[in-house]
Design a protein around this motif. Structure first.
Motif, short mmCIF file in Angstrom:
data_model
loop_
_atom_site.label_atom_id
_atom_site.label_comp_id
_atom_site.label_asym_id
_atom_site.label_seq_id
_atom_site.Cartn_x
_atom_site.Cartn_y
_atom_site.Cartn_z
N PRO A 1 -3.91 27.67 2.61
CA PRO A 1 -3.37 29.03 2.48
C PRO A 1 -1.91 29.05 2.88
CG PRO A 1 -4.72 28.86 4.44
CD PRO A 1 -4.89 27.57 3.70
N PRO A 2 -1.15 30.03 2.41
CA PRO A 2 0.27 30.11 2.77
C PRO A 2 0.45 30.21 4.29
CG PRO A 2 -0.23 31.58 0.94
CD PRO A 2 -1.55 31.07 1.44
N GLY A 3 1.51 29.62 4.79
CA GLY A 3 1.78 29.68 6.22
C GLY A 3 2.57 28.47 6.68
N GLU A 4 2.76 28.38 8.01
CA GLU A 4 3.49 27.28 8.61
C GLU A 4 2.52 26.21 9.11
OE1 GLU A 4 5.95 28.74 11.72
OE2 GLU A 4 7.49 29.51 10.36
N TYR A 5 2.90 24.96 8.89
CA TYR A 5 2.05 23.83 9.28
C TYR A 5 2.89 22.74 9.93
CZ TYR A 5 -1.51 25.91 6.29
OH TYR A 5 -2.43 26.77 5.74
N ALA A 6 2.26 22.03 10.85
CA ALA A 6 2.83 20.79 11.35
C ALA A 6 2.38 19.68 10.40
CB ALA A 6 2.33 20.50 12.76
N ARG A 7 3.32 18.83 10.05
CA ARG A 7 3.00 17.74 9.12
C ARG A 7 3.24 16.40 9.82
NH1 ARG A 7 6.04 17.42 3.41
NH2 ARG A 7 7.85 17.31 4.82
N PHE A 8 2.18 15.58 9.84
CA PHE A 8 2.25 14.23 10.39
C PHE A 8 2.07 13.24 9.24
CE2 PHE A 8 0.41 17.08 13.49
CZ PHE A 8 1.00 16.75 14.70
N MET A 9 3.06 12.41 9.01
CA MET A 9 2.95 11.40 7.96
C MET A 9 2.91 10.01 8.59
SD MET A 9 5.38 12.81 4.86
CE MET A 9 6.80 13.20 5.90
N VAL A 10 1.96 9.21 8.13
CA VAL A 10 1.84 7.81 8.55
C VAL A 10 2.07 6.95 7.31
CG1 VAL A 10 0.39 6.06 9.64
CG2 VAL A 10 0.20 8.46 10.35
N ILE A 11 3.15 6.21 7.31
CA ILE A 11 3.62 5.50 6.12
C ILE A 11 3.63 3.99 6.39
CG2 ILE A 11 5.49 5.30 4.44
CD1 ILE A 11 6.48 8.06 5.58
N ASP A 12 3.08 3.23 5.48
CA ASP A 12 3.15 1.77 5.63
C ASP A 12 3.65 1.14 4.34
OD1 ASP A 12 0.92 0.54 3.88
OD2 ASP A 12 -0.21 2.04 4.99
N ASN A 13 4.14 -0.08 4.46
CA ASN A 13 4.58 -0.84 3.28
C ASN A 13 3.65 -2.01 3.02
OD1 ASN A 13 5.29 -2.41 5.45
ND2 ASN A 13 7.40 -2.78 4.80
N GLY A 14 2.35 -1.75 3.22
CA GLY A 14 1.34 -2.78 3.00
C GLY A 14 1.01 -2.98 1.54
N LYS A 15 -0.19 -3.47 1.29
CA LYS A 15 -0.55 -3.85 -0.07
C LYS A 15 -0.86 -2.67 -0.97
CE LYS A 15 -5.26 -4.78 1.54
NZ LYS A 15 -6.30 -5.83 1.72
N GLY A 16 -1.11 -1.50 -0.40
CA GLY A 16 -1.36 -0.31 -1.22
C GLY A 16 -2.74 -0.31 -1.85
N MET A 17 -3.04 0.79 -2.56
CA MET A 17 -4.34 0.96 -3.21
C MET A 17 -4.16 1.43 -4.64
SD MET A 17 -6.50 2.91 -0.19
CE MET A 17 -5.16 4.07 0.18
N GLY A 18 -5.08 1.02 -5.49
CA GLY A 18 -5.09 1.50 -6.86
C GLY A 18 -5.77 2.85 -6.97
N PRO A 19 -5.67 3.51 -8.13
CA PRO A 19 -6.24 4.85 -8.30
C PRO A 19 -7.74 4.92 -8.04
CG PRO A 19 -4.75 4.31 -10.11
CD PRO A 19 -4.93 3.06 -9.32
N ASP A 20 -8.49 3.90 -8.45
CA ASP A 20 -9.94 3.93 -8.25
C ASP A 20 -10.30 3.93 -6.77
OD1 ASP A 20 -10.25 3.93 -10.97
OD2 ASP A 20 -10.62 1.77 -11.13
N THR A 21 -9.62 3.10 -6.00
CA THR A 21 -9.88 3.06 -4.56
C THR A 21 -9.41 4.34 -3.88
OG1 THR A 21 -9.65 0.65 -4.54
CG2 THR A 21 -9.44 1.79 -2.43
N LEU A 22 -8.23 4.80 -4.27
CA LEU A 22 -7.65 5.99 -3.66
C LEU A 22 -8.55 7.20 -3.84
CD1 LEU A 22 -5.09 6.95 -2.15
CD2 LEU A 22 -4.13 7.56 -4.39
N GLU A 23 -9.23 7.25 -4.96
CA GLU A 23 -10.11 8.38 -5.26
C GLU A 23 -11.33 8.43 -4.36
OE1 GLU A 23 -12.46 10.25 -9.16
OE2 GLU A 23 -11.22 8.46 -9.35
N ARG A 24 -11.70 7.29 -3.75
CA ARG A 24 -12.94 7.23 -2.99
C ARG A 24 -12.75 7.08 -1.48
NH1 ARG A 24 -17.14 3.02 -4.92
NH2 ARG A 24 -18.38 4.38 -3.55
N ILE A 25 -11.53 6.99 -1.01
CA ILE A 25 -11.33 6.60 0.40
C ILE A 25 -11.89 7.61 1.40
CG2 ILE A 25 -9.33 5.15 -0.03
CD1 ILE A 25 -7.56 7.50 0.77
N PHE A 26 -12.06 8.87 1.01
CA PHE A 26 -12.59 9.87 1.94
C PHE A 26 -14.11 10.03 1.83
CE2 PHE A 26 -8.13 11.31 1.38
CZ PHE A 26 -7.73 11.18 2.70
N GLU A 27 -14.74 9.20 0.99
CA GLU A 27 -16.19 9.26 0.89
C GLU A 27 -16.83 8.64 2.13
OE1 GLU A 27 -17.59 7.37 -2.62
OE2 GLU A 27 -16.38 8.59 -3.99
#
Length: 268
Positions: A133-159
């Protein structure tokens, strides 16, 4: 002839190694049980007002003592990074889980993990998820330069129980982390590219946004001062407003009201 003392030392080393393996296995089991319980129960969190920067600082201190020397850690806290009204233990769990995943994504433990903390305003436009919803939020970003993920894996990571670590992973870390984010009116999202790296973004409502929403909902016509009187009548001295607090605006609500009465203000 073989020195018996050498045999004894070798035996002690072997026993020590076995004990370490047992401890590691027990710790993994403990973490798995904790994650399953966190995922299945909705116990009210113990919320307090804390700075978003302090949450990241605590994670970074622990992380520096854990990761290999080849892993660089950077922290950027933008001016105006907001306070948040959260259970610090839960947010620490989320950030530590994201950072550990980032470390594991690096070949040989060599790479960089970056933490970025700032304030964002969601207005229905831009890159924020439509579910916020609209409003103010704190944003925490965790960024790495590792091997990364493809679309198929990315789609399932929260399962639940989906893991890219095989038998070494429970598959619950990201599921639990997203559930925690949602409990605080926020989201946990990810972007990734194979060979480039991954960015996880945790958004939680700011303490100020929570105060405005909850005070407006609960006080109605009596105002904040009336709410204070009700708390004071209940015998909770910690909730007595300061002497110069006469305004009924949510901006004047002391933080200890939010910290000590989360069961009232949040309604969980």
């Amino acid at each position: 002839p073989l020195d018996r003392r050498h045999v004894g030392v070798e035996r002690d080393i072997a026993v020590h190694a076995q004990a370490l393996h047992a401890l590691v296995a027990a710790d993994r089991a403990r973490q798995l049980v904790r994650q399953i319980l966190s995922f299945s129960r909705r116990n009210p969190p113990h919320r307090v007002v804390v700075t978003s920067a302090s949450l990241v600082d605590e994670v970074v201190r622990l992380l520096r003592a854990t990761v290999p020397r080849g892993t660089r850690i950077r922290t950027t806290v933008q001016p105006g990074a907001p306070d948040v009204f959260v259970d610090p233990t839960q947010i620490h769990q989320v950030l530590m889980n994201l950072a550990t995943n980032a470390w594991h994504a690096m070949e040989g433990g060599v790479g960089e993990i970056s933490f970025v903390v700032d304030r964002v305003v969601v207005d229905g436009e831009g890159e924020a998820p439509n579910s916020l919803p609209p409003g103010e939020y704190a944003r925490f970003m965790v960024i790495d330069n590792g091997k990364g993920m493809g679309p198929d894996t990315l789609e399932r990571i929260f399962e639940p129980f989906f893991s890219t670590k095989g038998a070494k992973g429970s598959g619950l870390g990201l599921s639990v982390s997203r559930t925690i984010a949602q409990r605080y009116g926020g989201t946990l999202t990810a972007t990734s590219m194979v060979g480039v790296g991954t960015t996880f973004t945790l958004r939680t409502q700011t303490a100020q946004a929570v105060a405005k929403t909850q005070v407006g909902r609960l006080t109605g016509a009596i105002g904040v001062s009336g709410l204070f009187k009700q708390y004071e009548a209940s015998g909770e001295e910690a909730l007595t407003p300061p002497a110069n607090s006469t305004s009924g605006d949510a901006n004047d609500m002391p933080q200890n009201v939010l910290a000590n009465r989360e069961s009232v203000l949040i309604g969980e």
